[in-house]
Design an enzyme around this catalytic site. Sequence first.
Site, PDB file in Angstrom:
ATOM      1  N   ASN A 116       0.842  -1.200   0.000  1.00  0.00           N
ATOM      2  CA  ASN A 116       0.000   0.000   0.000  1.00  0.00           C
ATOM      3  C   ASN A 116       0.881   1.255   0.000  1.00  0.00           C
ATOM      4  O   ASN A 116       0.788   2.115   0.896  1.00  0.00           O
ATOM      5  CB  ASN A 116      -0.935  -0.007   1.213  1.00  0.00           C
ATOM      6  CG  ASN A 116      -2.213   0.776   0.957  1.00  0.00           C
ATOM      7  OD1 ASN A 116      -2.339   1.454  -0.072  1.00  0.00           O
ATOM      8  ND2 ASN A 116      -3.155   0.696   1.877  1.00  0.00           N
ATOM      9  N   HIS A 157      -8.293   3.465   8.556  1.00  0.00           N
ATOM     10  CA  HIS A 157      -8.746   2.166   8.056  1.00  0.00           C
ATOM     11  C   HIS A 157     -10.177   1.842   8.484  1.00  0.00           C
ATOM     12  O   HIS A 157     -10.903   1.162   7.747  1.00  0.00           O
ATOM     13  CB  HIS A 157      -7.804   1.054   8.541  1.00  0.00           C
ATOM     14  CG  HIS A 157      -6.631   0.830   7.644  1.00  0.00           C
ATOM     15  ND1 HIS A 157      -5.454   1.520   7.778  1.00  0.00           N
ATOM     16  CD2 HIS A 157      -6.459  -0.006   6.587  1.00  0.00           C
ATOM     17  CE1 HIS A 157      -4.597   1.118   6.854  1.00  0.00           C
ATOM     18  NE2 HIS A 157      -5.184   0.204   6.108  1.00  0.00           N
TER      19      HIS A 157
END
Length: 495
Positions: free
Chosen positions: A318, A349
């Site tokens: 990521n 998140h």
Amino acid sequence: QVNFVVCQLFALLAAIWFRTYLHSSKTSPFIRHVVATLLGLYLALFCFGWYALHFVIQSGISYYIMIVIGVENMHKYCFVFALGYLTVCQITRVYIFDYGQYSADFSGPMMIITQKITSLAFEIHDGMFRKNEDLTPSQRCLAVRRMPSLLEYLSYNCNFMGILAGPLCSYKDYITFIEGRSYQLQQSEANGKEDTKYEQMDPSPNIAVAQKLLICGLSLLFHMTITKTLPVEYNIDDNFRATASWPVRVFYLYVSLMAARPKYYFAWTLADAINNAAGFGFRGYDKNGVTRWDLVSNLRIQHIEFSTSFKMFVDNWNIQTALWLKRVCYERATFSPTIQTFILSAIWHGVYPGYYLTFLTGILMTLAARAIRNNIRHYFVESPTVKLCYDIITWMATQVAISYTVVPFVLLSVKPSFTFYSSCYFCLHIASILVLLVFPLKRTQKGSKKHESIQPVWSKKLEEENVLQKNSYSRTNNSFSQKEEITRRYQALKQ
């Protein structure tokens, strides 16, 4: 999931059409912005229904804040609002509507939009308020010197290439692509100097797209055939814990978490291919004149699977999110930047308790791994044979530590996560604390010099490619900033 895949495949075809028929050489930036935005909103509406209005509302209010508050403080207000709006949406989706399920997860695209809103707010603040000499080299490259129009803002946040799965890109890179200046900036930079061989070329992304689609196909095949036979939940099965030996349990922990990664490989690589198919993502040429299409790539699979340190794994997983965390948090934090960065990552998140358990564990693992690497590594790099053994051991330790850390991220809830950790007697938590008590975090001068010059054996070739890539690329694009920032982040995290 079916909607997502269908929409992404449609976006891939739309990207090819966009590059072919709405190329910057024959279409105005205004038309390209309008089409990219409308296609993006259509895909969002098809995939998420009226939940897609959240994308427009979040972007619209953020733009209003930018205009009203002014460049001095808008980055703070935009950051708080965008992250707060995202968190409220995540709370309602998780705890009110659909706990534990990923269907119609409209918060996923909002996570990318939140990154874009906050990144652009900081970039405008850097470019229009802060003094140039107060900026870091990467901030100077990314600084935005004028306020974007509403159309440019919506196009950046909601374009069809990245609205469903990203990845994040800098505002300057996106505008440069829309206006057709990305090739002009890069073509004269092969080998770091003017080279007329590439000046008139409009590089084709076809080979890069085909390669990434092949990776997508293999990842999807692996996910559909292997992943379901190795569920992460089996790690907390009562019978398995009672009957399996420790080596078997550790091995299954590793393979089950490795089997969980291909779905991310599929989604992120497909998103990368869509951007490339539209002509976005060109990063320049290497020393041999070969095109590089990894400007907005989100992962490096080989580096992930063969990482020999916790940090090496994080740096290649990521990637664009890691750069966002660095730009808006790590390099601007006044105290404990590592801890602040992990906490922000957990909040971004979502609100599942497992996310927070993973990132709190990640803080311990990162600090402990840094302490071990800085205090011990230099003793094992003199002999190639010893170095190879060291790399093998650190690869095994890294893969187990990563798997141990991210189990709660997959299990989501508190009870199964604590069931797993208690079945392991919190062994790596305790080991990390002991390491931090025994080893100083401040690296030694000797360790620093050795650490900077030695590469893991099996990743040496890939690292050399990155060094050549860094030397070949240049100035205003994120092509410079992305590599520069990864290198600077590497040094900063060690310190």
